[in-house]
Design a protein around this motif. Structure first.
Motif, short mmCIF file in Angstrom:
data_model
loop_
_atom_site.label_atom_id
_atom_site.label_comp_id
_atom_site.label_asym_id
_atom_site.label_seq_id
_atom_site.Cartn_x
_atom_site.Cartn_y
_atom_site.Cartn_z
N LYS A 1 167.42 3.30 -11.80
CA LYS A 1 167.75 4.20 -10.68
C LYS A 1 168.07 3.68 -9.41
CE LYS A 1 164.48 7.72 -12.32
NZ LYS A 1 162.97 8.54 -12.11
N ILE A 2 167.96 2.28 -9.36
CA ILE A 2 167.93 1.55 -8.15
C ILE A 2 169.52 0.79 -7.95
CG2 ILE A 2 167.13 -0.49 -6.76
CD1 ILE A 2 165.21 2.13 -6.54
N PRO A 3 170.27 1.14 -7.08
CA PRO A 3 171.44 0.77 -6.89
C PRO A 3 171.50 -0.88 -6.73
CG PRO A 3 171.21 2.52 -5.38
CD PRO A 3 169.80 2.14 -5.90
N GLY A 4 172.38 -1.32 -7.57
CA GLY A 4 172.45 -2.78 -7.67
C GLY A 4 171.37 -3.78 -8.34
N ALA A 5 170.49 -2.88 -9.09
CA ALA A 5 169.19 -3.70 -9.76
C ALA A 5 170.09 -4.40 -10.95
CB ALA A 5 168.29 -2.60 -10.02
N ASP B 1 147.48 -19.03 -9.35
CA ASP B 1 146.92 -18.37 -7.88
C ASP B 1 147.49 -16.86 -7.48
OD1 ASP B 1 145.94 -20.90 -7.42
OD2 ASP B 1 147.59 -21.80 -6.66
N ASP B 2 148.38 -16.69 -8.19
CA ASP B 2 149.13 -15.46 -8.04
C ASP B 2 149.94 -14.82 -9.09
OD1 ASP B 2 151.41 -16.75 -7.79
OD2 ASP B 2 151.08 -17.16 -5.60
N VAL B 3 150.59 -13.71 -8.48
CA VAL B 3 151.66 -12.98 -9.63
C VAL B 3 152.84 -12.83 -8.83
CG1 VAL B 3 151.94 -10.92 -10.95
CG2 VAL B 3 149.77 -11.68 -10.88
N GLN B 4 153.75 -13.03 -9.23
CA GLN B 4 155.28 -12.69 -8.75
C GLN B 4 155.97 -11.85 -9.48
OE1 GLN B 4 157.03 -16.69 -8.10
NE2 GLN B 4 156.21 -16.58 -5.89
N VAL B 5 156.80 -11.00 -8.73
CA VAL B 5 157.85 -10.04 -9.38
C VAL B 5 159.21 -10.61 -8.71
CG1 VAL B 5 158.49 -7.79 -9.85
CG2 VAL B 5 156.09 -8.13 -9.58
N LEU B 6 160.07 -10.95 -9.59
CA LEU B 6 161.35 -11.66 -9.06
C LEU B 6 162.28 -10.41 -9.54
CD1 LEU B 6 162.69 -13.61 -7.84
CD2 LEU B 6 163.20 -14.71 -10.23
N HIS B 7 162.94 -9.92 -8.61
CA HIS B 7 163.93 -8.82 -8.77
C HIS B 7 165.50 -9.30 -8.58
CE1 HIS B 7 160.43 -6.99 -7.30
NE2 HIS B 7 160.56 -5.82 -7.74
N GLY B 8 166.45 -8.92 -9.40
CA GLY B 8 167.52 -9.44 -9.34
C GLY B 8 168.58 -8.33 -8.74
N PHE B 9 169.42 -8.54 -8.01
CA PHE B 9 170.24 -7.59 -7.42
C PHE B 9 171.95 -8.05 -7.46
CE2 PHE B 9 166.44 -6.23 -5.62
CZ PHE B 9 166.39 -4.76 -5.74
N THR B 10 172.49 -7.02 -7.27
CA THR B 10 174.07 -7.58 -7.00
C THR B 10 174.34 -8.18 -5.59
OG1 THR B 10 174.86 -5.60 -8.64
CG2 THR B 10 176.43 -6.52 -7.17
N SER C 1 162.81 0.08 1.22
CA SER C 1 162.42 1.26 1.86
C SER C 1 162.72 2.58 0.71
CB SER C 1 163.30 1.54 3.06
OG SER C 1 164.73 1.48 2.66
N SER C 2 163.01 2.34 -0.65
CA SER C 2 163.12 3.34 -1.44
C SER C 2 161.97 3.93 -1.65
CB SER C 2 163.91 2.62 -2.58
OG SER C 2 163.03 1.88 -3.40
N ASP C 3 162.25 5.25 -2.26
CA ASP C 3 161.03 5.82 -2.80
C ASP C 3 160.16 5.41 -3.82
OD1 ASP C 3 161.24 7.89 -0.79
OD2 ASP C 3 161.92 9.58 -2.29
N LEU C 4 160.87 4.62 -4.91
CA LEU C 4 160.26 4.11 -5.84
C LEU C 4 159.41 2.98 -5.53
CD1 LEU C 4 160.06 3.68 -9.15
CD2 LEU C 4 161.96 2.35 -9.03
#
Length: 109
Positions: A48-52, A62-71, A81-84
């Motif tokens: 649903k997210i444009p460019g995802a 020590d932590d958890v990371q989430v790495l997101h790739g975009f166009t 700032s998306s609702d998701l």
């Protein structure tokens, strides 16, 4: 020699890419819950997210990371700032966080 000359061609440009890195301070006992939230929201993010382009969970000592790739970088910024993100990700993770998340956006060529 051919490769070197290809880089010297005026107007030669690389495709833009961007990465959104979110670092979360989560107690080890809560990491399974955080991983479940990641799993639940991965497909909606990719669909649903444009460019995802990608979403990876990195569990460290020590932590958890989430790495997101975009166009593009602009699409990575818009996701924040998306609702998701604001209504699903933030609300779901908030009870598990020990500190405010660290958010970084990287551009890559």
């Amino acid at each position: 020699m051919l490769v070197a000359s290809a880089f010297a061609v005026p107007g030669f440009a690389f495709a833009e890419k961007a990465y959104l890195e979110i670092t979360l301070k989560v107690d080890p006992k809560d990491r399974a819950a955080a991983a479940a939230i990641y799993s639940k929201l991965k497909q909606p993010f990719l669909g649903k997210i444009p460019g995802a382009k990608s979403k990876e969970l990195l569990v460290r000592d020590d932590d958890v990371q989430v790495l997101h790739g975009f166009t593009t970088r602009k699409q990575a910024e818009a996701y924040l700032s998306s609702d998701l993100f604001t209504k699903d990700v933030v609300v779901s993770l908030k009870p598990l966080l020990k500190a405010d998340p660290e958010v970084r956006i990287y551009s890559a060529d």
